[in-house]
Motif scaffolding. Structure first.
Motif, short mmCIF file in Angstrom:
data_model
loop_
_atom_site.label_atom_id
_atom_site.label_comp_id
_atom_site.label_asym_id
_atom_site.label_seq_id
_atom_site.Cartn_x
_atom_site.Cartn_y
_atom_site.Cartn_z
N ALA A 42 32.58 33.59 28.26
CA ALA A 42 33.69 32.74 28.56
C ALA A 42 34.23 32.81 29.71
N GLU A 43 34.83 31.31 29.52
CA GLU A 43 35.32 30.92 30.82
C GLU A 43 35.97 32.51 32.42
N GLY A 44 36.92 33.13 30.87
CA GLY A 44 37.19 33.62 31.83
C GLY A 44 36.63 35.13 32.24
N ASP A 77 42.86 33.81 23.63
CA ASP A 77 42.85 31.95 24.93
C ASP A 77 42.14 31.96 25.71
N LEU A 78 41.79 32.59 26.61
CA LEU A 78 41.31 32.21 27.83
C LEU A 78 39.88 32.92 27.71
N VAL A 301 53.94 34.46 30.35
CA VAL A 301 52.96 35.02 30.52
C VAL A 301 52.04 34.20 30.84
N GLU A 302 51.26 33.69 29.74
CA GLU A 302 50.42 32.74 29.00
C GLU A 302 49.99 32.05 30.03
N ASP A 303 50.94 31.12 30.09
CA ASP A 303 51.21 30.16 30.80
C ASP A 303 50.84 30.22 32.58
N VAL A 304 51.19 31.83 32.96
CA VAL A 304 51.74 32.04 34.61
C VAL A 304 49.97 32.35 35.10
N ILE A 305 49.42 33.08 33.20
CA ILE A 305 47.89 33.36 34.05
C ILE A 305 47.40 31.86 34.26
N ARG A 306 47.16 31.32 33.01
CA ARG A 306 46.06 30.27 33.25
C ARG A 306 46.23 29.67 34.47
N THR A 307 47.71 29.91 34.58
CA THR A 307 47.62 28.42 36.29
C THR A 307 46.73 29.76 37.36
N ASP A 308 47.12 30.74 36.81
CA ASP A 308 46.54 31.16 38.16
C ASP A 308 44.19 30.99 38.14
N LEU A 309 44.35 31.01 36.77
CA LEU A 309 42.55 31.46 36.62
C LEU A 309 42.46 30.17 36.83
N GLU A 310 42.90 28.91 36.86
CA GLU A 310 42.81 27.40 37.40
C GLU A 310 43.01 27.58 39.06
N GLY A 311 42.93 28.74 39.52
CA GLY A 311 42.81 28.48 40.61
C GLY A 311 45.00 27.96 41.21
N ASN A 312 45.24 27.46 40.81
CA ASN A 312 46.49 27.34 40.82
C ASN A 312 47.99 27.77 41.50
#
Lengths: 368, 455
Positions: A42-44, A77-78, A301-312
């Motif tokens: 998976a991507e993450g 999800d990620l 929380v999921e949102d913050v992790i997604r943003t971090d995963l995307e490098g932002n």
């Protein structure tokens, strides 16, 4: 004495063995899986998200649990890997956070103001690791810490207005678990909502259990004692209140018990749940839940992790508001019929006014 | 009671005589007098002269120390089984147990052994650590956590020895910590004096909370268990209330957490800033020596032990039981207060309502496991510190629930409270009972005076 002890031991040992054996016979008949295992890509997959609870643990039906659910959602999800540490006491905070940093977590999520100092220090000492903390913000945080806070008073204001509009006795009530800002912010918003209703309609709906000006009211003293939650609620009902908002995590279940009993006894009492949609999460008395003041912790929380995963990743505090749906009012579900259409429309107007800034909801506890 | 006190005012020169008299009394009163409310195993065998006539081997075989060690071993085994039972791999492999049993057994073994290995790695020595300081940091963490456990455990143990079941360590820690913290962040004093005052404040806070119990028990006969439990509630709600007042909050914040204590008010780190271990541990060590001295070498200690062994006999021997209760609870509270100081001025550095964790209650277990001896308590405190520190690593690296550690701790208490069970399981001889081949000297056995049961 000793002899009898041995006999008992043998007797019970035998029956326990029988029981265990039969359980195994029943359970152990499946077929073994193939020897090889496929790997899930998976991507993450390289991303490790970690969470440290405060002393409430991940089963507190409150912010620890919601934050943990957010991390679980991110796992699903990620495709990230997760690691969790439950703190039994405040002494565990430092080792837990330290252990997380050492085990190579990309994001260490901590929950609650009690972990504020620990998170601040750890972030300072480990600039390579990103941190996020739920329900706490501190101007001294370094720029690898993302505070996740909520302006819950906005949604609670709507709940207060709604309660004041629905009550038949002219009295509504609220009480808290412990007098801390994350609790009193609900009560402040609720109080303001009731007050706003009175101003608009020229009514005199009373609020029991909380005085916003003097910042004092009814508190259980913990987040565990459901019996006390029930007693508090019975007292409020006896004093004439018919809508009660418990801001006390699982203690609110005591309120549901009292309200169920009151309805069986012919009174019409209702509950405003907090944190999550009580209609789905409380597990009993759903039909008496008027609405819920929701904090979208899992989603953010999921949102913050997604943003971090995307490098932002960035360290600007995330403030949950009505506008970004970080806080919101739950649907009315079974209580739909008890809420007049006119009131529903007024609530929509209020929501828009709060978002646009026409109505300002102020609380000492609001995130700054 | 107070009449007795006056009647039996003694001169110091009588000390030795009364000592001899007392030991005779303890023996002859056997069976006639109700045992004190403290579990048999909480009182050590110091008062039994017959112990010295046994061989060392016999004493080890039948001693409480062995029971304590075996209790720990048994609990660890039971904990290991629980870990295996709750493990996901084990549950999975169990479904095809009959097709390939080795899968489940292997999974069970690896679950339990990995968990305990992580427990060790997190509490004693991390052999995977990159630097030397990372390797020994688990040990440092163990000692840090053990510090309050040792202090509070000593307080509980001392009260046990005087026959009092002190459940109030929790409240005593909290009040000690509150007072110490207030001095720590409220006053701004030069280095040295500040820390000294913080320690004194903690000791006074704990001593007041403990002494109150002793006083009420001595003057009114109220039961110390009820008193201490109720005072625990008073303490926790008092600190919760204080933390809602601006005096105990940080400026500009209404969270119930105090400001950081001043640098001058804190215990300096023992081995540099890399570790959390602070001088509080040395204070705990000194406290252990003090309690040992108190019990073994001082008059007060002798009186306390006499009161604990048999209050009626002690009174007859001219020892003031009233005074004994007050003094022992003062000292017990002071020791618990030191645990509070270790928390606010060392480990946590702030006061919050959870500052005492569950140390006050763990301290009871620690004292029981340490058989209420100072050094026993010290090592039991280290063991529990290791459990708590290692539990963190175990939880994170193997996903084993940290509650398993609690189960193991609770099982230890269970086994310690039931020595006959442990002896039966391991076929150990009963204490004092001497069997043929093992007792060449054939000493006469006597029942311990302190209790009715085989301890």
């Amino acid at each position: 004495m000793k002899k009898s002890l041995r006999t008992i031991k043998r007797g019970t040992g035998l029956s326990a063995a029988m029981l265990g054996a039969s359980a195994l016979v029943l359970a152990g008949c499946g077929a073994p899986p193939a020897e090889t295992e496929g790997s899930a890509g998976a991507e993450g997959a390289d991303y490790l998200g970690c969470i440290v609870s405060d002393s409430g643990g991940f089963d507190d039906r409150s912010f620890n649990q919601s934050s943990y659910e957010g991390l679980k959602m991110a796992e699903e999800d990620l495709g990230i890997k997760i690691q969790q540490a439950e703190s039994q006491a405040e002494t565990d905070f430092v080792p837990n956070v330290d252990e997380m940093v050492q085990s190579g977590c990309d994001m260490v999520l901590t929950v609650g103001f009690l972990l504020g100092d620990v998170t601040k220090e750890a972030a300072k000492a480990n600039p390579e690791t990103n941190f996020a903390i739920v329900d706490y913000s501190d101007p001294e945080f370094t720029d690898n810490v993302k505070p996740i806070v909520y302006d819950t008073a906005q949604a609670a204001f709507m709940a207060g207005y709604l309660a004041a509009g629905v009550t038949e006795t002219g009295k509504v009530a609220t009480y808290g678990g412990i007098q801390i800002p994350t609790v009193t912010i609900f009560m402040d918003g609720f109080a303001d909502g009731v007050k706003y209703y009175n101003e608009q309609k020229g009514e005199d709906v009373q609020l029991l259990g909380w005085n916003k000006e003097r910042q004092n009211g009814t508190f259980v003293g913990n987040f565990e004692d459901q019996g006390k939650g029930k007693t508090n609620t019975q007292n409020f009902i006896n004093e004439g209140a018919d809508i009660i908002m418990p801001v006390a995590g699982p203690v609110g279940l005591g309120t549901l018990d009292a309200v169920i009993e009151a309805n069986e006894g012919g009174k019409e009492a209702k509950v405003v749940w907090v944190d999550s949609d009580g209609y789905e999460s409380a597990g009993k008395g759903e039909e008496f839940i008027l609405t819920s003041v929701m904090k979208g912790m899992a989603a953010s929380v999921e949102d913050v992790i997604r943003t971090d995963l995307e490098g932002n990743f960035d360290s600007t505090p995330y403030v949950g508001t009505l506008e970004n749906e970080g806080v919101s009012l739950a649907p009315f579900h079974d209580q739909e019929a008890n809420v007049p259409d006119e009131l529903k429309q007024e609530l929509e107007t209020i929501k828009e006014s709060i978002i646009s800034g026409e109505i300002t909801v102020e609380s000492e506890a609001s995130p700054k | 009671m107070s009449e007795d006190e006056h009647k039996h005012a003694r001169k110091k020169t009588d000390e030795h005589a009364s000592e001899v008299r007392l030991e005779a009394m303890v023996d002859t009163e056997d069976g006639r007098i109700a045992p004190p409310p403290v579990p048999a195993t909480a009182q050590s065998g110091d008062l039994h002269p017959e112990a010295s006539s046994q061989t060392v081997g016999q004493r080890i075989m039948s001693g409480d120390a062995l029971v304590a060690v075996l209790a720990v071993v048994l609990s660890l085994i039971a904990g290991g089984i629980l870990i295996a039972l709750t493990d996901e791999d084990v549950a999975q492999t169990a479904t095809y147990f009959f097709a390939r049993p080795q899968d489940m057994l292997l999974a069970a073994w690896s679950a339990a052994s990995e968990a305990y290995l992580a427990l060790f790695q997190g509490s004693v020595f991390d052999y995977e650590g990159e630097t030397f300081s990372r390797m020994i940091s688990p040990l440092m963490q163990t000692l840090t956590v053990a510090t309050p456990l040792i202090c509070a455990g000593l307080g509980v143990a001392l009260a046990f020895r005087a026959g009092l079941f002190n459940i109030g360590a929790q409240g005593q820690i909290i009040i000690g910590a509150t007072l110490a913290a207030w001095v720590g962040f409220g006053l701004h004093l030069p280095v040295g004096i500040h820390l000294l005052l913080v320690i004194v404040a903690g000791i006074i806070g704990g001593a007041i909370w403990g002494g109150l119990v002793g006083l009420l028990k001595a003057k009114t006969g109220a039961h110390e268990v009820i008193l201490t439990i109720m005072l625990n509630y008073v303490a926790i709600y008092l600190v919760t209330y204080l933390l809602t007042t601006p005096a105990f909050q940080r400026p500009g914040s209404s969270n119930p957490i105090s400001p950081l204590l001043d640098e001058t008010a804190m215990y300096p780190p023992l081995f540099g800033d890399a570790f959390r271990l602070h001088w509080g541990f040395i204070v705990a060590l000194l406290a252990t020596v003090f309690v040992w001295w108190l019990l073994k070498r001082s008059i007060i200690g002798f009186e306390l032990r006499a009161v604990g062994a048999n209050p009626v006999a002690a009174r007859t021997a001219g020892i003031s039981v009233t005074k004994g209760y007050v003094v022992v609870m003062l000292i017990a509270g002071a020791l618990a207060g030191l645990a509070g100081v270790a928390q606010v001025a060392g480990t946590e550095q702030v006061l919050s309502s959870g500052v005492a964790a569950s140390f006050g209650f763990d301290a009871i277990t620690v004292a029981l496991l340490g058989r209420s001896t100072p050094w026993g308590t010290f090592f039991a405190g280290l063991l529990f510190g290791a459990f708590r520190a290692g539990g963190v690593t175990m939880q994170i690296s193997t996903g084993t629930s940290i509650d398993i550690v609690l189960v193991v701790q609770s099982l230890i208490v269970l086994f310690i409270a039931a020595p006959p069970l442990v002896r039966a399981l391991f076929h150990l001889p009963e204490p004092g009972k001497t069997k043929g081949p093992r007792s060449p000297k054939g000493t006469r056995s006597r029942k311990p005076a302190t209790t009715g049961g085989p301890a």
